[in-house]
Design an enzyme around this catalytic site. Structure first.
Site, PDB file in Angstrom:
ATOM      1  N   TYR A   1      35.303  43.907  40.953  1.00 34.50           N
ATOM      2  CA  TYR A   1      33.888  43.935  41.361  1.00 34.50           C
ATOM      3  C   TYR A   1      33.400  45.374  41.394  1.00 34.50           C
ATOM      4  O   TYR A   1      34.031  46.244  41.988  1.00 34.50           O
ATOM      5  CB  TYR A   1      33.740  43.285  42.739  1.00 34.50           C
ATOM      6  CG  TYR A   1      32.352  43.395  43.346  1.00 34.50           C
ATOM      7  CD1 TYR A   1      31.222  43.076  42.600  1.00 34.50           C
ATOM      8  CD2 TYR A   1      32.178  43.805  44.653  1.00 34.50           C
ATOM      9  CE1 TYR A   1      29.957  43.170  43.149  1.00 34.50           C
ATOM     10  CE2 TYR A   1      30.919  43.899  45.223  1.00 34.50           C
ATOM     11  CZ  TYR A   1      29.807  43.578  44.456  1.00 34.50           C
ATOM     12  OH  TYR A   1      28.555  43.675  45.001  1.00 34.50           O
ATOM     13  N   CYS A   2      32.257  45.642  40.738  1.00 38.03           N
ATOM     14  CA  CYS A   2      31.615  46.956  40.755  1.00 38.03           C
ATOM     15  C   CYS A   2      32.590  48.021  40.252  1.00 38.03           C
ATOM     16  O   CYS A   2      33.152  47.883  39.180  1.00 38.03           O
ATOM     17  CB  CYS A   2      31.091  47.245  42.155  1.00 38.03           C
ATOM     18  SG  CYS A   2      30.055  48.723  42.281  1.00 38.03           S
ATOM     19  N   LEU A   3      32.809  49.093  41.003  1.00 44.18           N
ATOM     20  CA  LEU A   3      33.724  50.138  40.567  1.00 44.18           C
ATOM     21  C   LEU A   3      35.134  49.599  40.399  1.00 44.18           C
ATOM     22  O   LEU A   3      35.903  50.091  39.561  1.00 44.18           O
ATOM     23  CB  LEU A   3      33.759  51.288  41.582  1.00 44.18           C
ATOM     24  CG  LEU A   3      32.460  52.029  41.892  1.00 44.18           C
ATOM     25  CD1 LEU A   3      32.746  53.219  42.782  1.00 44.18           C
ATOM     26  CD2 LEU A   3      31.775  52.466  40.627  1.00 44.18           C
TER      27      LEU A   3
ATOM     28  N   GLY B   1      35.852  46.806  39.125  1.00 36.98           N
ATOM     29  CA  GLY B   1      35.895  46.243  37.781  1.00 36.98           C
ATOM     30  C   GLY B   1      36.091  47.303  36.721  1.00 36.98           C
ATOM     31  O   GLY B   1      36.791  47.092  35.718  1.00 36.98           O
TER      32      GLY B   1
ATOM     33  N   LEU C   1      32.845  41.508  37.633  1.00 39.02           N
ATOM     34  CA  LEU C   1      31.651  41.124  38.378  1.00 39.02           C
ATOM     35  C   LEU C   1      30.792  42.354  38.617  1.00 39.02           C
ATOM     36  O   LEU C   1      31.174  43.251  39.368  1.00 39.02           O
ATOM     37  CB  LEU C   1      32.040  40.480  39.715  1.00 39.02           C
ATOM     38  CG  LEU C   1      33.160  39.427  39.682  1.00 39.02           C
ATOM     39  CD1 LEU C   1      33.386  38.857  41.067  1.00 39.02           C
ATOM     40  CD2 LEU C   1      32.857  38.330  38.671  1.00 39.02           C
TER      41      LEU C   1
END
Length: 624
Positions: free
Chosen positions: A355-357, A359, A383
């Site tokens: 998720y975010c960083l 990812g 994500l």
């Protein structure tokens, strides 16, 4: 806390990859303070190394001090952008004529509007409408004289400045974006909605309460100020304590090192899919955005769907962690967690989720695994995560050499990027919603915004180690090394195109952190099956989309490894739209890449060095 520590956490960084410590002034600098008449005739002049140390010490100290005053923004970068815009505007007589003409037209429209207001009683049709997302002037009072004239004048001026700061021939794209952004921030600050004398809604509230709203507002201001000074969280966050109100899904910490705790959650079904899910959240915030309240916890939802779930909980770094780099986060974070998952469920492939960083980091780790022939990943889910940063939104406005050097000096003096400095940057992206409307409500209206679990989580920020954040900004945001094949892991470059595991990528329509068109670029980087899903909502609320919540929708489309590329505009036009949460669609995709149901595994693997250490949510998530 007892537990097995990753061997990678004990390895020292190569000297050439460590950032230089803050230089100390050489002893000869003391002699410089002595008058020449009292210095020994035999005193040696400074050599080049000492001069270099003195220069660095003075420059770093000056830049760090300035950065604290400017919230980390480089004055040189801002001046450079405005000079570029001003000089090109000065030598563009055609643009000047256009702006003068537009200004005259707007003045004529405003004059006609004022005349209609004077001749007609009641509401007059406005001469300009605010943007759909601008709710500052939505209340009925703004349509009445003289406040309708005030807000119409402001909106026309705002529109003129947008024309003035864009479309000037010769100005670089980044400089234009910087000038437009800063001008918009100044205009938002000067909005008539921010002042008692020009805000009719606040004036009505004063009459209704006899001025008590201002008294309550002063109390709110003093309370907020005391919380800031004492480094306490905002009012209302006390109702959302990790382990008590949020992050309450039952589980155990099965691994701990100096950077992460790995949580394995209790199964909630009699049988589970053989492939576990390993979640890598962003380290910029606490992990429990994915395990909020029980009714909107993604972790709980996945366990209820028959998956064994592991998640990384990142440590909140201090100045002592200043030398932790991005590769340390890969080794001691993703790889250590993958090794632990493999020990609990040997010979099982893993559904990796970032998720975010997290990812972005997972993409790097997955590319390195693919390069080295490691096939432990069954699928890769990203994500709201970016691998290509050329169009990474307004966060890239100030990412240039000038800004990075300035920010690096600030982080070097502290050892980290402070939570307030990071939060301030994100708030500026939506200043109307996150700054000015909040100040009006809390201090002028005298009200308090009731926090929900996402808002409380958002206030629970973490610090960013100096070296890691410098690596991230320089190699990814500035140089775009991962997308362009220059990012190195263990001395050799990695490429996302090496990944063969199928990819499920999620973008959100109103994402100011990872714009969906940026996350969509995974199609250009990956040579495997890519399922892209675009959901309503923003960077956080779009991901936390529990099926019980009404109103959401999403579009989804799969491109096979042999399929042709679709550009974002074509994709959004032809991708089918479905009502509801995207979580069931994702779990169906995960099931389609999973084996038959089996008996749930035990928690941890004591025999392999991964005993259960404590109950979830662990210790790191509680660190302030």
């Amino acid at each position: 806390m007892p537990g097995r520590t990753s061997s990678t956490s004990k390895r020292s960084l190569p000297s050439e990859s460590r950032p230089a410590k803050l230089p100390t002034l050489p002893p000869t600098l003391e002699a410089a303070a002595v008058p020449a008449s009292r210095r020994s005739a035999s005193a040696e002049p400074w050599d080049d190394a000492e001069l270099h140390q003195i220069r660095d010490a003075l420059d770093h100290a000056t830049h760090a001090g300035l950065a604290r005053l400017t919230a980390g923004l480089s004055p040189a970068a801002i001046v450079d952008a405005f000079m570029d815009w001003a000089v090109h505007l000065a030598i563009s007589p055609g643009k000047q004529v256009e702006l003068a003409t537009r200004g005259a037209r707007k003045w004529a429209r405003l004059t006609q509007f004022a005349s209609r207001c004077a001749l007609v009683s009641g509401t007059v049709e406005p001469c300009i409408e605010p943007l759909p997302q601008d709710r500052r002037f939505a209340e009925r009072e703004w349509s009445q004289w003289p406040f309708n004239l005030v807000q119409q004048s402001f909106l026309l001026q705002q529109q003129w400045w947008e024309n003035a700061t864009t479309g000037v021939d010769g100005v670089t794209k980044q400089h234009q974006a910087v000038v437009e952004f800063i001008t918009r921030q100044i205009l938002d600050m000067a909005s008539p909605s921010n002042f008692i004398a020009t805000n009719p809604v606040v004036q009505r509230r004063i009459l209704e309460t006899g001025g008590q709203n201002l008294v309550h507002g002063l109390r709110n201001f003093l309370d907020d100020w005391k919380r800031i000074v004492r480094s306490k969280p905002p009012a209302g966050t006390e109702a959302f304590q990790p382990g008590r109100d949020v992050a309450v899904t039952p589980g155990k910490v099965i691994y701990h090192n100096n950077l992460i705790e790995l949580i394995q959650y209790n199964p909630t079904t009699e049988k589970v899919r053989p492939e576990p899910i390993l979640i890598v959240p962003a380290w910029i915030m606490k992990y429990y955005i994915l395990d909020l309240s029980p009714e909107n916890s993604l972790v709980r939802y996945l366990t209820d769907q028959g998956f064994t779930v592991f998640i990384i909980s990142w440590k909140n770094p201090t100045a002592d962690d200043r030398d932790l780099g991005l590769d340390d986060y890969r080794k001691q974070g993703v790889m250590a967690a993958l090794d632990a998952t493999d020990a609990v469920l040997p010979d099982r492939k893993v559904h990796a989720v970032g998720y975010c960083l997290g990812g972005t980091l997972l993409s790097i780790a997955a590319a390195a695994l693919a390069r080295d022939g490691d096939t432990r990943l069954a699928t890769l889910s990203l994500l709201a995560a970016q691998a290509d940063f050329r169009e990474a939104g307004e966060l890239t406005l100030f990412i240039n050499e000038s800004q990075l050097h300035f920010l690096e000096d600030l982080m070097r003096s502290q050892g980290y990027l402070d939570t307030r400095q990071m939060a301030g940057a994100f708030q500026l992206l939506r200043s109307n919603d996150l700054i000015w409307s909040r100040l009006i409500r809390h201090y002028l209206m005298g009200e308090r915004t009731s926090l929900n679990d996402i808002m409380a989580w958002n206030a629970d920020a973490t610090r960013m180690p100096y070296r890691m954040h410098a690596d991230y900004l320089r190699h990814l945001f500035l140089n775009n090394d991962l997308a362009e094949g220059r990012f190195q892991v263990d001395g050799r470059p990695v490429a996302v195109s090496d990944i063969r595991a199928p990819i499920f990528a999620v973008g959100t329509e109103r994402d100011h952190v990872a714009p969906w068109r940026s996350t969509f670029k995974i199609h250009l980087l990956a040579d495997t099956d890519v399922t892209f899903l675009l959901t309503t909502g923003g960077h956080n609320a779009g991901i936390v989309a529990d099926p019980s919540r009404a109103g959401g929708s999403f579009q989804v489309l799969t491109r096979s490894a042999a399929g042709r590329y679709l550009d974002p505009d074509t994709w959004i036009r032809i991708a089918p739209r479905f009502e509801g949460s995207w979580w069931p669609e994702w779990t169906r995709w995960l099931v389609s890449h999973s084996g038959e149901l089996v008996k749930p595994p035990a928690l941890g693997a004591s025999a392999r060095g991964y005993p259960t250490l404590c109950d979830a949510p662990g210790i790191y998530v509680l660190q302030a």
